[in-house]
Write a protein that holds these residues in place. Structure first.
Motif, PDB file in Angstrom:
ATOM      1  N   ASP A 122       0.816  -1.217   0.000  1.00  0.00           N
ATOM      2  CA  ASP A 122       0.000   0.000   0.000  1.00  0.00           C
ATOM      3  C   ASP A 122       0.852   1.271   0.000  1.00  0.00           C
ATOM      4  O   ASP A 122       0.323   2.375   0.071  1.00  0.00           O
ATOM      5  CB  ASP A 122      -0.925   0.026   1.237  1.00  0.00           C
ATOM      6  CG  ASP A 122      -1.966  -1.073   1.180  1.00  0.00           C
ATOM      7  OD1 ASP A 122      -2.313  -1.486   0.053  1.00  0.00           O
ATOM      8  OD2 ASP A 122      -2.417  -1.519   2.249  1.00  0.00           O
ATOM      9  N   PHE A 123       2.173   1.118  -0.073  1.00  0.00           N
ATOM     10  CA  PHE A 123       3.090   2.256   0.004  1.00  0.00           C
ATOM     11  C   PHE A 123       3.662   2.546  -1.379  1.00  0.00           C
ATOM     12  O   PHE A 123       4.007   1.626  -2.123  1.00  0.00           O
ATOM     13  CB  PHE A 123       4.223   1.928   0.979  1.00  0.00           C
ATOM     14  CG  PHE A 123       5.246   3.014   1.113  1.00  0.00           C
ATOM     15  CD1 PHE A 123       4.998   4.152   1.871  1.00  0.00           C
ATOM     16  CD2 PHE A 123       6.471   2.893   0.473  1.00  0.00           C
ATOM     17  CE1 PHE A 123       5.954   5.149   1.995  1.00  0.00           C
ATOM     18  CE2 PHE A 123       7.431   3.896   0.590  1.00  0.00           C
ATOM     19  CZ  PHE A 123       7.169   5.013   1.355  1.00  0.00           C
ATOM     20  N   SER A 124       3.742   3.816  -1.735  1.00  0.00           N
ATOM     21  CA  SER A 124       4.367   4.180  -3.017  1.00  0.00           C
ATOM     22  C   SER A 124       5.089   5.510  -2.890  1.00  0.00           C
ATOM     23  O   SER A 124       4.723   6.365  -2.079  1.00  0.00           O
ATOM     24  CB  SER A 124       3.320   4.250  -4.135  1.00  0.00           C
ATOM     25  OG  SER A 124       2.457   5.342  -3.937  1.00  0.00           O
ATOM     26  N   VAL A 125       6.131   5.662  -3.678  1.00  0.00           N
ATOM     27  CA  VAL A 125       6.905   6.903  -3.754  1.00  0.00           C
ATOM     28  C   VAL A 125       7.043   7.250  -5.231  1.00  0.00           C
ATOM     29  O   VAL A 125       7.375   6.379  -6.048  1.00  0.00           O
ATOM     30  CB  VAL A 125       8.310   6.744  -3.125  1.00  0.00           C
ATOM     31  CG1 VAL A 125       9.122   8.013  -3.305  1.00  0.00           C
ATOM     32  CG2 VAL A 125       8.218   6.371  -1.663  1.00  0.00           C
ATOM     33  N   ALA A 126       6.795   8.509  -5.576  1.00  0.00           N
ATOM     34  CA  ALA A 126       6.854   8.918  -6.977  1.00  0.00           C
ATOM     35  C   ALA A 126       7.819  10.096  -7.152  1.00  0.00           C
ATOM     36  O   ALA A 126       7.940  10.951  -6.278  1.00  0.00           O
ATOM     37  CB  ALA A 126       5.468   9.308  -7.484  1.00  0.00           C
TER      38      ALA A 126
END
Length: 195
Positions: free
Chosen positions: A174-178
């Motif tokens: 459920d974790f994201s970095v953009a």
């Protein structure tokens, strides 16, 4: 410095436009659900838009240049005092001849397989501006102002010939970095020597 007044105009006519768009999308079968990619697709699009009776306030310097060059249509709204200096400059919205633009868009999407370290998503968007023309009626026909690759007007309008943006995203559960980067190609500003 000359103050320029702009505003509405009850004589405006509605704009009319004609556009043509064509695009080609391709998703190579070998790169779908493979060991190196879950999904890859490429899209190339071409657009051409012609806007008749475009509504705009003319570029103040362009209008003044054309007036000095002998175009009586461009002199409309420019008032001079008894010594010849400009005393008022009205640049109301008006219907110009047309605006015409053409360009090419390129889009690439990539989604990696999900692994122990998560997955990577990439989106790369590009635009190449082939033409951006403003066409003005004159007493002798028409004048075409070619704006691609230029800065013009007050307030300034910018027409870079190439723009690109790249978005990279790392996803883990459920974790994201953009991270998003953008490139805008340089433009030419019209400068004049003081006399």
């Amino acid at each position: 410095q000359i103050p320029v007044a702009t505003g509405g105009n009850a004589l405006l006519q509605p704009e009319r436009s004609k556009s043509f768009n064509i695009s080609l999308a391709y998703a190579p079968a070998a790169l779908q659900d493979s060991s190196i990619a879950d999904h890859v697709d490429i899209e190339v699009a071409y657009y051409s838009i012609h806007l008749d009776r475009a509504i705009t306030a003319l570029d103040a310097q362009l209008k003044l240049d054309n007036c000095v060059g002998g175009d009586n249509v461009a002199c409309g709204g420019i008032t001079r005092n008894e010594v010849g200096a400009i005393s008022s400059y009205s640049d109301k919205l008006r219907n110009i001849g047309a605006i015409q633009t053409r360009g090419i868009d390129l889009k690439l999407n990539y989604l990696s397989p999900y692994g122990a370290a998560g997955r990577l998503r990439a989106r790369w968007l590009n635009n190449y501006l082939l033409d951006y023309w403003e066409i003005f009626p004159t007493t002798t026909g028409e004048f075409i102002s070619k704006l691609e690759g230029r800065v013009t007007g007050k307030p300034e309008r910018v027409f870079p010939q190439f723009k690109s943006s790249l978005m990279l995203e790392w996803i883990l559960g459920d974790f994201s970095v953009a991270l998003t980067t953008r490139y805008i190609h340089g433009v030419t500003e019209q400068c004049r020597e003081l006399q």
